[in-house]
Motif scaffolding. Structure first.
Motif, PDB file in Angstrom:
ATOM      1  N   GLY A  90       0.994  -1.183  -0.286  1.00 39.26           N
ATOM      2  CA  GLY A  90      -0.095  -0.048  -0.519  1.00 39.26           C
ATOM      3  C   GLY A  90       0.726   1.577   0.197  1.00 39.26           C
ATOM      4  O   GLY A  90       2.999   0.679  -0.194  1.00 39.26           O
ATOM      5  N   TYR A  91       0.024   2.187   0.533  1.00 44.13           N
ATOM      6  CA  TYR A  91       1.269   3.867   0.047  1.00 44.13           C
ATOM      7  C   TYR A  91       0.576   4.682   0.732  1.00 44.13           C
ATOM      8  O   TYR A  91      -0.997   4.629   0.879  1.00 44.13           O
ATOM      9  N   VAL A  92       1.115   5.740   1.449  1.00 44.99           N
ATOM     10  CA  VAL A  92       0.540   7.119   1.665  1.00 44.99           C
ATOM     11  C   VAL A  92       0.672   7.986   1.575  1.00 44.99           C
ATOM     12  O   VAL A  92       2.017   8.602   1.122  1.00 44.99           O
ATOM     13  N   ILE A  93      -0.133   9.096   0.977  1.00 43.92           N
ATOM     14  CA  ILE A  93       0.597   9.841   0.519  1.00 43.92           C
ATOM     15  C   ILE A  93      -0.111  11.090   1.987  1.00 43.92           C
ATOM     16  O   ILE A  93      -1.303  11.658   2.632  1.00 43.92           O
ATOM     17  N   VAL A  94       0.681  11.930   2.021  1.00 46.58           N
ATOM     18  CA  VAL A  94       1.141  12.790   2.811  1.00 46.58           C
ATOM     19  C   VAL A  94       1.002  14.440   2.932  1.00 46.58           C
ATOM     20  O   VAL A  94       1.356  14.656   1.807  1.00 46.58           O
ATOM     21  N   ASP A  95       0.020  14.891   3.060  1.00 46.94           N
ATOM     22  CA  ASP A  95      -0.042  15.823   2.652  1.00 46.94           C
ATOM     23  C   ASP A  95       1.171  17.087   2.304  1.00 46.94           C
ATOM     24  O   ASP A  95       1.899  17.303   4.108  1.00 46.94           O
TER      25      ASP A  95
ATOM     26  N   LYS B 126       2.188  20.064   3.338  1.00 49.75           N
ATOM     27  CA  LYS B 126       2.372  20.709   3.829  1.00 49.75           C
ATOM     28  C   LYS B 126       3.141  20.112   5.076  1.00 49.75           C
ATOM     29  O   LYS B 126       4.081  20.713   6.152  1.00 49.75           O
ATOM     30  N   TYR B 127       3.505  18.897   5.437  1.00 46.99           N
ATOM     31  CA  TYR B 127       4.176  17.922   6.441  1.00 46.99           C
ATOM     32  C   TYR B 127       5.487  17.919   5.808  1.00 46.99           C
ATOM     33  O   TYR B 127       5.974  16.403   6.409  1.00 46.99           O
ATOM     34  N   ILE B 128       5.704  18.290   4.840  1.00 45.12           N
ATOM     35  CA  ILE B 128       6.733  17.007   3.432  1.00 45.12           C
ATOM     36  C   ILE B 128       7.974  16.814   4.165  1.00 45.12           C
ATOM     37  O   ILE B 128       8.326  15.775   4.678  1.00 45.12           O
ATOM     38  N   ASP B 129       8.314  18.180   5.156  1.00 42.14           N
ATOM     39  CA  ASP B 129       9.580  18.565   5.687  1.00 42.14           C
ATOM     40  C   ASP B 129       9.700  17.586   6.608  1.00 42.14           C
ATOM     41  O   ASP B 129      11.141  16.368   6.922  1.00 42.14           O
ATOM     42  N   GLY B 130       8.525  16.956   7.545  1.00 41.04           N
ATOM     43  CA  GLY B 130       8.154  15.906   8.159  1.00 41.04           C
ATOM     44  C   GLY B 130       8.802  14.496   8.631  1.00 41.04           C
ATOM     45  O   GLY B 130       9.362  13.990   9.283  1.00 41.04           O
ATOM     46  N   LEU B 131       8.974  14.506   7.004  1.00 42.33           N
ATOM     47  CA  LEU B 131       9.110  13.016   6.201  1.00 42.33           C
ATOM     48  C   LEU B 131      10.765  12.852   6.326  1.00 42.33           C
ATOM     49  O   LEU B 131      11.130  11.667   6.053  1.00 42.33           O
ATOM     50  N   GLN B 132      11.835  13.562   6.581  1.00 44.61           N
ATOM     51  CA  GLN B 132      13.258  13.988   6.394  1.00 44.61           C
ATOM     52  C   GLN B 132      13.357  12.654   7.324  1.00 44.61           C
ATOM     53  O   GLN B 132      13.100  12.121   8.901  1.00 44.61           O
TER      54      GLN B 132
ATOM     55  N   VAL C  25      10.310   6.290   0.262  1.00 42.94           N
ATOM     56  CA  VAL C  25       9.646   7.846  -0.032  1.00 42.94           C
ATOM     57  C   VAL C  25      10.354   7.989  -1.330  1.00 42.94           C
ATOM     58  O   VAL C  25      11.093   8.278  -1.660  1.00 42.94           O
ATOM     59  N   GLU C  26       9.439   8.423  -1.996  1.00 39.58           N
ATOM     60  CA  GLU C  26       9.443   9.447  -2.856  1.00 39.58           C
ATOM     61  C   GLU C  26       8.452  10.999  -2.161  1.00 39.58           C
ATOM     62  O   GLU C  26       7.279  10.777  -2.704  1.00 39.58           O
ATOM     63  N   GLY C  27       9.750  12.055  -2.211  1.00 35.49           N
ATOM     64  CA  GLY C  27       8.221  13.276  -2.203  1.00 35.49           C
ATOM     65  C   GLY C  27       7.451  12.898  -1.239  1.00 35.49           C
ATOM     66  O   GLY C  27       7.857  12.741   0.238  1.00 35.49           O
ATOM     67  N   ASN C  28       5.837  13.400  -1.342  1.00 35.43           N
ATOM     68  CA  ASN C  28       4.397  12.628  -0.348  1.00 35.43           C
ATOM     69  C   ASN C  28       4.170  11.583  -0.366  1.00 35.43           C
ATOM     70  O   ASN C  28       3.199  11.221   0.298  1.00 35.43           O
TER      71      ASN C  28
END
Lengths: 158, 158
Positions: A32-37, A39-45, A102-105
């Motif tokens: 499966g996959y998760v799409i993160v909004d 605006k929160y992409i920096d938090g995935l670092q 992880v690819e972007g968000n």
């Protein structure tokens, strides 16, 4: 009362509650996959270094609370806090899934047991030092791995 | 937006954020207890058979969100979803604790790393078949057990 907000959406091959595995071990290798909004992409670092993550999500199809329920894996009634039933006072679910990339968000995961379209509330790294439990007892739940893998949920939690 | 409500209160020997261990493994054998609101007491049935439980709680002293933070165990900044920091978009924490005994609506636990007075949101059983991860990688987090045990939080998350 606290307000919580979805921070993304979880996607899986499970389009209905009836067809879902009841826990990730019954969902082995299911992707499966998760799409993160955005605006929160920096938090995935830095998250990609972890092999497993916790997903916290809203049981958005659970419409009521029941303190005594009959779990999928049992024939007797049990207290809801001794189960993973969605019908808890706060409809929050947690699952441990494998993080693939992880690819972007977009986060690709495996061993997912979550309904397609489920609102994501949080992502936390699984940290062996903190989270691994060496020995544990699982109370009433003595069903075999085989039984759990085969078992699918039904519509009792709609 | 969803509304969630406290279902009880978590009690521990940690009265301030400054004195807290950062995770349960740094809180080994530290005892605490959970008072579940009386109206939910039926939901506790059967929980005593489990050796470990997840507590979900509100990081009620976290007053803001930061997507990039410097974790206690690191000197570099990291994405908040790659950490257990309270400063996440939804201020929800999870900890695995040992369940010692249940007396009415009072649950005695051990290995607790949670601030005294923390609002409880949910209790879930730790189920080895579902939750045990056999092999995992913990990304940036390579601090030794010793270092984690000694490390205490400071006030950066106030």
């Amino acid at each position: 009362m606290y307000e919580i907000k979805p921070i993304g959406i979880i996607h899986s091959p499970y389009y209905s509650i009836e067809d879902m595995p009841i826990q990730p071990k019954g969902a082995s290798e299911v992707e499966g996959y998760v799409i993160v909004d955005g605006k929160y992409i920096d938090g995935l670092q830095d998250i990609e270094g972890f092999s497993h993550i916790y997903l916290l999500y809203s049981f958005h199809e659970a419409t009521r609370t029941e303190l005594i329920i009959t779990p999928f894996l049992d024939k007797q009634t049990r207290g809801v806090f001794a189960t993973r039933s969605p019908l808890r006072p706060n409809h929050i679910g947690i699952s441990i899934v494998k993080l693939k990339k992880v690819e972007g968000n977009k986060i690709f995961v495996e061993d997912i047991d979550i309904l397609d379209g489920t609102p994501l509330l949080d992502i936390k790294p699984y940290i062996e030092k903190f989270d691994a439990v060496k020995e544990s007892a699982s109370g009433w739940l003595q069903a075999s791995d085989k039984e759990i893998s085969k078992k699918r949920s039904d519509n009792r939690f709609g």
